[in-house]
Every structure is written in structure tokens, then in C-alpha cells.
Motif scaffolding. Sequence first.
Motif, short mmCIF file in Angstrom:
data_model
loop_
_atom_site.label_atom_id
_atom_site.label_comp_id
_atom_site.label_asym_id
_atom_site.label_seq_id
_atom_site.Cartn_x
_atom_site.Cartn_y
_atom_site.Cartn_z
N GLY A 45 0.81 -1.21 0.00
CA GLY A 45 0.00 0.00 0.00
C GLY A 45 0.85 1.26 0.00
N GLY A 46 2.06 1.15 -0.53
CA GLY A 46 3.01 2.25 -0.43
C GLY A 46 2.72 3.41 -1.35
N ALA A 47 1.72 3.31 -2.24
CA ALA A 47 1.35 4.43 -3.09
C ALA A 47 0.17 5.20 -2.54
CB ALA A 47 1.04 3.94 -4.51
N GLY A 48 -0.34 4.79 -1.37
CA GLY A 48 -1.48 5.46 -0.77
C GLY A 48 -1.08 6.67 0.05
N THR A 65 2.82 6.64 1.09
CA THR A 65 3.82 7.45 0.41
C THR A 65 4.72 8.19 1.41
OG1 THR A 65 2.22 9.27 0.20
CG2 THR A 65 2.45 7.77 -1.67
N HIS A 66 4.13 8.66 2.50
CA HIS A 66 4.94 9.32 3.54
C HIS A 66 5.87 8.32 4.23
CE1 HIS A 66 3.05 13.37 3.58
NE2 HIS A 66 2.00 12.72 3.11
N SER A 73 11.18 -1.04 -1.39
CA SER A 73 10.36 -1.31 -2.57
C SER A 73 8.89 -1.29 -2.15
CB SER A 73 10.74 -2.65 -3.22
OG SER A 73 10.65 -3.71 -2.28
N VAL A 74 8.02 -1.13 -3.13
CA VAL A 74 6.61 -0.86 -2.87
C VAL A 74 5.74 -1.82 -3.67
CG1 VAL A 74 4.76 0.86 -3.14
CG2 VAL A 74 7.05 1.59 -2.43
N VAL A 75 4.68 -2.32 -3.03
CA VAL A 75 3.61 -2.99 -3.77
C VAL A 75 2.32 -2.23 -3.51
CG1 VAL A 75 4.68 -5.27 -3.77
CG2 VAL A 75 3.08 -4.67 -1.95
N ASP A 76 1.50 -2.13 -4.55
CA ASP A 76 0.20 -1.48 -4.45
C ASP A 76 -0.63 -1.95 -5.63
OD1 ASP A 76 -1.97 0.59 -4.34
OD2 ASP A 76 -0.62 1.53 -2.88
N ASN A 80 -6.59 9.37 14.36
CA ASN A 80 -7.13 10.05 13.18
C ASN A 80 -6.00 10.77 12.44
OD1 ASN A 80 -9.53 9.70 15.06
ND2 ASN A 80 -10.50 10.33 13.16
N VAL A 81 -5.54 10.14 11.36
CA VAL A 81 -4.39 10.65 10.61
C VAL A 81 -4.87 11.69 9.58
CG1 VAL A 81 -2.39 10.03 9.22
CG2 VAL A 81 -3.33 8.38 10.86
N TYR A 82 -4.12 12.79 9.50
CA TYR A 82 -4.44 13.82 8.52
C TYR A 82 -3.12 14.39 8.00
CZ TYR A 82 -2.96 17.44 11.78
OH TYR A 82 -2.20 18.23 12.61
N GLY A 83 -3.21 15.15 6.91
CA GLY A 83 -2.01 15.79 6.39
C GLY A 83 -1.99 15.86 4.88
N PRO A 84 -0.94 16.42 4.32
CA PRO A 84 -0.83 16.56 2.86
C PRO A 84 -0.95 15.22 2.15
CG PRO A 84 0.89 17.82 3.96
CD PRO A 84 0.23 16.99 5.02
N GLY A 85 -1.63 15.24 1.01
CA GLY A 85 -1.76 14.03 0.21
C GLY A 85 -2.95 13.18 0.55
N MET A 86 -3.82 13.63 1.47
CA MET A 86 -5.05 12.87 1.73
C MET A 86 -5.88 12.81 0.46
SD MET A 86 -6.54 13.83 5.52
CE MET A 86 -7.47 12.30 5.70
N PRO A 87 -6.61 11.72 0.25
CA PRO A 87 -7.48 11.65 -0.94
C PRO A 87 -8.64 12.62 -0.83
CG PRO A 87 -7.86 9.78 0.50
CD PRO A 87 -6.68 10.51 1.07
#
Length: 349
Positions: free
Chosen positions: A8-11, A15-16, A29-32, A209-216
Motif C-alpha cells: 500500500g506504499g502508493a497510498g 507514500t509518507h 520497494s513498494v507494492v500497491d 485520526n491521521v491527517y495531512g498533505p496528500g489525503m485523498p
Amino acid sequence: MTRILVTGGAGFIGTHVVAALHDAGHHVSVVDCGHPGAHREPLKDTVAGAPLHRVDLRDRAALAGVLAGIDVVVHQAAMVGLGVDLGDLPEYVGCNDLGTAVLLAEMARARIPRLVLASSMVVYGEGTYECPRHGPVRPAPRTVADLTAGRFDPTCTSCDAALAPGLVDEDTPLDPRSVYAATKVAQEHLAAAWARQTGGAVVALRYHNVYGPGMPRDTPYSGVAAIFRSALEAGRAPRVFEDGGQRRDFVHVRDVASANLAAVAATGTRGGFRAYNIASGRAATIGDLAAGLALASGGPAPVVTGEFRLGDVRHVVAAPARAAAELGFRAQVGLADGVAEFARAALRG
């Protein structure tokens, strides 16, 4: 150099996490799979310089190919949020629980002994409460009748008195009250069973509750911060459910990435399963968040609607002491600063 696979590294959070691990000198390395619940645009070939492999975790053969040579798996992949309705239930269970089961089986086959699991505060259901007469009380799920009547706060199951909310620590009983919550509890139980059978190490990070830049942007799977932010970006007032008094613990995504760095290190020094709250330890209401975002963005003031979602809980605020003592993790981004940044940060398409 530690070789780390981030699922889920592109979510949003992934990503962070990938960027933080890469910057710390790990080989990442990333899988998504690019699930439409999290991605509206095609996946890119890399995330923060790390190669991305388009893999559904339920595909055992494809997964086995990317696990070769890995030292630690950081498992972020999951469907999140409350979803649309119960029609989403099979997909939640398939992605979150079957996907995790296949991942654990292939990790055992590849003899990968270390796992960082992205869990969630939703495993607790309601937070902790105390009755002035009966002491600690575990409230029953809120009913449609009470919510419709505007009775949002749970009451004592013995005397119906008002309850004082407290902090949830990691020994609080698990009591999932939504489909998503049930899948996160199942992920923890599967990971704990894997650790017992293999002698492996699992650090489960119960994100608040996570928030920040890049949220969908606003989707049925978005967090409340993204929903408010999307409304303000469109010039609309944020719609606050219930009376806005729901207490939460908002933690910035950069702090969550730092917690993952600490967790990777911890999997190299301890075995078995251990869970940690990843939170600030400071309460804020949903109404506070909406008002802060509106003020910081210069948008319209929030509207309190009285609407509700049956799967929501009233108050959940974390005790962060275990993560501080054992992982050395303490949230650094204050809510006022984080909200001011987030009010103008780019969202994911």
C-alpha cells in the motif's frame, strides 16, 4: 542496509512512510494494487524513488516474487473508512483480511521474520468511560433511536447516568463496531498467530485520526479531515455530523511516518506481537477540526447538521505512553500548525 517492502506504499500514509524509510537509508520497494477506493489516477512507476510493483496481495505468485530478499514488511495496504454500505463487506474482508493472510503465508514461506502492521484506533470501538456511581463502564453501541433524537453521548448501562470519557490504552478490550473495524481486529489476530507460529516479530501501530498533505479527496473511504478539506476547496461549508462534540486524537501523517521508522527498528530487537497507539495524546473535537480548517483556509464556517453514521463512535482519545516508552515515539506536529498547513496542502486526485 535493511531491505523493506511497503504494501500500500502508493497510498496516502504509505507514500509518507516510503519517503521516511528511504530518507533514513533503507532499501525500499513498494507494492500497491491501485484500488479505486484509494486511487483515482493510474499508479506511477516509483514512490519517493522506490520502485513500485502493481500487485494485489491476494495473488500469491505475484507476491512471492516481490518478497524475495526482503528483511521487513511494512503492511499499510487496506481498504479504510466506513465505505458505502454493507455491499462493501466482501471487498473489505477480501482486501484487508484475505490479503493479510496471503501476505503472512508468503512471508512464512520466504522466512521473513519482521512485520510492521498498520492497525487503527477503530479496534477499540468506543473509548473508555467512567460512571460517577459505577466506575469504569463499557457503553453499549449507540442506537438509531438515540442518535435520531440527538442523544449522542453514551450513558451508563446500569443507571443511565452521563459518562466521563477517558483515554484508551493498548490494554483496552477490542470492541469493533463497523465492518472496517472488524477487519482491522482480524488483521491483528492473524499477525499475532503468525508471530507465535514462526517466532517472528510484529509491531502493530494503532493509528488514530491521521491527517495531512496528500489525503485523498472526498470519497466514501476518506477520513473526516479530507471530507472537510474537500468541501472548503469547493467553496462549501464543512458539514459536521452529530453536534460536533465527538472527541478524537488527530495525528499528523509525518508523525505516523516517524512511528513506522521506530517500529521497523523495534522489530529487530523484540519478538512476538506488540501493539502501540500512534497518537498525540491530546483531545480535539470534530467541530474544532472543521472550524480550524475553515478559519485557516478563509472558507465558510462549518454547519452542524445533526446527521450521523451508525458505525461511528462518540469519543476515542489515546494514551500514547507505551509508544513513547518502548518505541521512543512522540508526536511532534501540533494540531494548530498541522491544520494550518493542511488547509492549503494539495490533496490526492
